[in-house]
Design a protein around this motif. Structure first.
Motif, PDB file in Angstrom:
ATOM      1  N   LEU A 166      -4.707   5.259 -39.717  1.00 18.07           N
ATOM      2  CA  LEU A 166      -3.288   5.527 -39.929  1.00 18.07           C
ATOM      3  C   LEU A 166      -2.598   4.298 -40.485  1.00 18.07           C
ATOM      4  CD1 LEU A 166      -2.533   7.369 -36.573  1.00 18.07           C
ATOM      5  CD2 LEU A 166      -3.032   8.415 -38.778  1.00 18.07           C
ATOM      6  N   GLY A 167      -1.387   4.492 -41.021  1.00 16.11           N
ATOM      7  CA  GLY A 167      -0.601   3.374 -41.516  1.00 16.11           C
ATOM      8  C   GLY A 167       0.239   2.766 -40.418  1.00 16.11           C
ATOM      9  N   ASP A 199      -5.153  -2.880 -36.779  1.00 15.99           N
ATOM     10  CA  ASP A 199      -6.480  -2.317 -37.037  1.00 15.99           C
ATOM     11  C   ASP A 199      -6.373  -1.042 -37.867  1.00 15.99           C
ATOM     12  OD1 ASP A 199      -9.484  -2.379 -36.056  1.00 15.99           O
ATOM     13  OD2 ASP A 199      -8.810  -0.305 -35.871  1.00 15.99           O
ATOM     14  N   ARG A 200      -5.427  -0.180 -37.524  1.00 12.66           N
ATOM     15  CA  ARG A 200      -5.248   1.064 -38.276  1.00 12.66           C
ATOM     16  C   ARG A 200      -4.813   0.780 -39.701  1.00 12.66           C
ATOM     17  NH1 ARG A 200      -2.964   2.689 -33.282  1.00 12.66           N
ATOM     18  NH2 ARG A 200      -0.842   2.350 -34.061  1.00 12.66           N
ATOM     19  N   PRO A 206      -3.998  -1.858 -47.026  1.00 11.33           N
ATOM     20  CA  PRO A 206      -5.181  -1.863 -47.905  1.00 11.33           C
ATOM     21  C   PRO A 206      -6.478  -1.833 -47.088  1.00 11.33           C
ATOM     22  CG  PRO A 206      -4.358  -4.081 -47.665  1.00 11.33           C
ATOM     23  CD  PRO A 206      -3.398  -3.210 -46.910  1.00 11.33           C
ATOM     24  N   PRO A 207      -7.583  -1.365 -47.672  1.00 11.30           N
ATOM     25  CA  PRO A 207      -8.853  -1.252 -46.938  1.00 11.30           C
ATOM     26  C   PRO A 207      -9.610  -2.577 -46.908  1.00 11.30           C
ATOM     27  CG  PRO A 207      -9.104  -0.366 -49.146  1.00 11.30           C
ATOM     28  CD  PRO A 207      -7.663  -0.767 -49.021  1.00 11.30           C
ATOM     29  N   GLU A 248      -2.663 -12.204 -50.752  1.00 10.22           N
ATOM     30  CA  GLU A 248      -3.943 -12.890 -50.669  1.00 10.22           C
ATOM     31  C   GLU A 248      -4.565 -12.607 -49.306  1.00 10.22           C
ATOM     32  OE1 GLU A 248      -5.904 -17.309 -51.425  1.00 10.22           O
ATOM     33  OE2 GLU A 248      -3.792 -17.140 -50.863  1.00 10.22           O
ATOM     34  N   TYR A 249      -5.840 -12.247 -49.291  1.00  5.61           N
ATOM     35  CA  TYR A 249      -6.571 -11.942 -48.063  1.00  5.61           C
ATOM     36  C   TYR A 249      -7.752 -12.911 -47.972  1.00  5.61           C
ATOM     37  CZ  TYR A 249      -3.915  -7.625 -48.654  1.00  5.61           C
ATOM     38  OH  TYR A 249      -2.900  -6.707 -48.846  1.00  5.61           O
ATOM     39  N   THR A 250      -7.699 -13.809 -46.990  1.00  9.15           N
ATOM     40  CA  THR A 250      -8.736 -14.825 -46.820  1.00  9.15           C
ATOM     41  C   THR A 250      -9.567 -14.502 -45.590  1.00  9.15           C
ATOM     42  OG1 THR A 250      -7.314 -16.506 -47.826  1.00  9.15           O
ATOM     43  CG2 THR A 250      -9.189 -17.288 -46.537  1.00  9.15           C
TER      44      THR A 250
END
Length: 650
Positions: A166-167, A199-200, A206-207, A248-250
């Motif tokens: 879910l969002g 977590d959802r 984004p995945p 940005e995802y690190t």
């Protein structure tokens, strides 16, 4: 096409993409066929899984490695194929494309590739630590790239995609209310938020997360997020003003984190507590000075050392410390990978117990600090162990305090899993740092006895980090003074050896009939000048197992070299350097380099005149060992045989 991404046959054709080095995704099957036809570049069982092209150059992700193909020269006949092993990738980040003017997405890989160090202003200390590639917007699925690297570094995703994700709509966040909240917002201090909601969200839009991965703790600043998952530490940096289109995802796997700590808030003016993380790759940077007359600015650690501020009344740092211990400290056992011992960690599919994350009692940390007091009384390990396993535990349930020392207001503990430092700061001592150095992160260690006029003996640790644990500068050496008369340095050395060297193979690397005489006679004159002379291994082994008892029971001495008062001992488990210091020679340092962590070594034969043979040993963290030997080629080959059998033979 995949996920709405256009896969091009010819790669980037747009002149602006070529000028900007923006890559497009290309067909991996065609690339694989081409590489296997071109001189057998790929192994027979090696497959191309993703490929990107910009102009004439290509960036290829295979089942075995990353292959950076650089076509050079006017004719393009000169081509460089740069291979990067997956094991050298220690962390990664993706940055999504932004608005109209920001037309490319980015991938950054953080590596521990060997490289020459530089201290030039405006430059990174290691050029190869960061490897980046820009992707043409709409011509590469940046989230597919992220998932690919997650599978490679964290292990494959073992759970199928779920339709139940879910969002975040409708989820409440208390935010940063009140006057304290305003200052925390200005300082970008983080607060705890609902881990289940995060977590959802990050399984869906984004995945970012794998389907088998779970968010166990989550923290939010003004706009940014930090997630503790079952596999990694994730930083989410939302950028720009266009509804955060650019982000940005690190990702930092837990195995990349070598040391960690938390720091409590101090007095009224000190509004924030902190978390500290030390990683195992060199991302240090030397800034440019603003004016020529200014002194050079100090280096900055970037991703080598991360310091996160928390809003002190919104984050339970004791729970944070407990959680980090569960994910970073080793469990029983381990395995040898590529000749290097790798400790076991808690499996990702075993969730951290809720008891670890549950809020601590009000004032738990301050009560513990008050109990420690400021007096110089002797420390009872059993009493300290009981206190640290109380209602609000600081140590893990199966962890025990073995040795404990107090110097001034600070404490140094050696438990069954780590070295634990309690460092009181400031005039009041209310601000306290709790720093953990897992034994698995230590690459070399030394104990030093007190001399005639020295008040303290000393312990030195070299860790697999690049920013000092006990200081604000580049380095990996931790030093701890120990009160003379209260610290048994032999017991400390032996316990460290048991934890760091452990059950390494204790068999000799030399033939049973090998003797010091067979290693070659040493010229008396060169010995007088100070070259290392070979000594009788049996006598040295007897001494180091009795007075002082430094070696383990199953550890044998294979070769010994003496230079003046100092000595280098090559055993079946380590290289032990004995350094006699001072006029009286009562101050002696015993430094151990475990052979299991040796990454490379070099032997050099003697030259003409007064030069001697030499051996140099390198590991992934400790300083190198450079030892002169006797002027005899046979001495070199003895050491070469020891190192080869211990590092090359599996």
């Amino acid at each position: 096409e995949a996920s709405g991404v256009k896969v091009e046959e010819g790669g980037s054709k747009n002149i602006f993409d070529i000028m900007g080095s923006n890559a497009s995704q290309i067909d991996s099957g065609e690339v694989e066929a081409g590489l296997k036809e071109t001189g057998g570049i790929l192994l027979p069982d090696e497959t191309v899984e993703m490929a990107f092209q910009c102009g004439r150059d290509s960036f290829v992700l295979t089942s075995h490695r990353i292959l950076d193909i650089d076509v050079q020269g006017m004719t393009g006949k000169k081509v460089e194929y740069f291979t990067i092993l997956w094991s050298t990738i220690r962390a990664f980040s993706i940055e999504t494309a932004g608005s109209f003017l920001d037309r490319d997405a980015e991938l950054t890989l953080f590596t521990n590739l060997p490289d020459r160090s530089s201290s030039s202003e405006g430059c990174a200390r290691k050029d190869r630590t960061r490897i980046g590639i820009d992707f043409r917007k709409g011509h590469a699925d940046i989230y597919a790239v992220q998932r690919f690297f997650a599978d490679k570094m964290l292990g494959p995703d073992t759970v199928d995609a779920s339709s139940e994700a879910l969002g975040m709509e409708g989820e409440d966040d208390e935010g940063m209310g009140g006057v304290k909240g305003i200052f925390s917002w200005m300082g970008d201090d983080s607060r705890m938020v609902d881990a289940a909601a995060m977590d959802r969200q990050y399984h869906a839009s984004p995945p970012i997360l794998q389907h088998c991965e779970r968010v166990e703790m989550a923290f939010k600043g003004r706009r940014d997020l930090m997630l503790f998952t079952s596999k990694r530490l994730v930083f989410v940096d939302l950028q720009g003003f266009s509804k955060f289109k650019k982000a940005e995802y690190t990702s930092i796997p837990w195995s990349t984190v070598q040391c960690y700590g938390v720091k409590s808030a101090g007095s009224f003016l000190d509004k924030d507590s902190e978390m500290m993380i030390w990683t195992d790759f060199d991302d240090c940077f030397f800034p440019q000075r603003n004016n020529e007359d200014d002194p050079p600015p100090p280096p900055i650690p970037r991703m080598s050392f991360l310091e996160i501020d928390f809003q002190k009344d919104k984050v339970d740092i004791l729970a944070v410390q407990r959680y980090l211990s569960e994910r970073i400290l080793r469990t029983d056992g381990g395995k040898v990978v590529d000749g290097v011992f790798v400790p076991n960690y808690m499996p990702y599919d075993v969730p951290v117990s809720q008891d670890i994350i549950n809020p601590s009692s009000p004032g738990a940390l301050s009560n513990f600090v008050n109990w420690l007091g400021d007096n110089a009384a002797a420390v009872d390990p059993a009493e300290l162990d009981a206190k640290m396993h109380g209602d609000d535990p600081i140590l893990q349930a199966d962890e025990r305090v073995i040795l404990a020392y107090k110097t001034g207001r600070d404490f140094f503990l050696m438990t069954t899993k780590r070295c634990f430092i309690i460092d009181k700061k400031g005039f009041t001592g209310k601000r306290v740092a709790y720093i953990s150095i897992p034994y698995s992160s230590i690459r070399a260690f030394a104990v030093e006895s007190a001399g005639s006029f020295d008040a303290d003996s000393e312990l030195k640790l070299w860790t697999k980090t690049f920013w000092k644990v006990d200081g604000d500068n580049i380095g990996n050496k931790f030093e701890q003074d120990l009160r003379k008369g209260n610290a048994d340095i032999v017991a400390i050395q032996n316990y460290l050896a048991a934890q760091i060297i452990g059950s390494a193979d204790g068999t000799s690397s030399l033939d049973e009939d090998h003797t010091a005489e067979k290693a070659g006679k040493v010229d008396t004159f060169l010995s007088f000048l100070g070259d290392g002379a070979a000594l009788d291994t049996t006598e040295v082994e007897r001494q180091l197992k009795t007075a002082p008892p430094m070696l383990q029971d199953d550890e044998t001495v294979d070769a010994v070299y003496k230079m003046g008062r100092d000595m280098a001992v090559f055993t079946s488990k380590r290289v032990l350097s004995v350094d006699v210091q001072g006029i009286t020679g009562k101050r002696v340092e015993y430094r151990s380099f475990p052979l299991r962590y040796v990454k490379s070594y070099r032997v050099r034969t003697a030259g003409h005149l007064m030069s001697s043979s030499e051996v140099e040993i390198f590991s992934d963290g400790s300083r190198s060992l450079d030892q002169d030997l006797a002027k005899s080629s046979s001495d070199v080959w003895t050491v070469q045989k020891i190192l080869a059998n211990k590092t090359l033979v599996k």
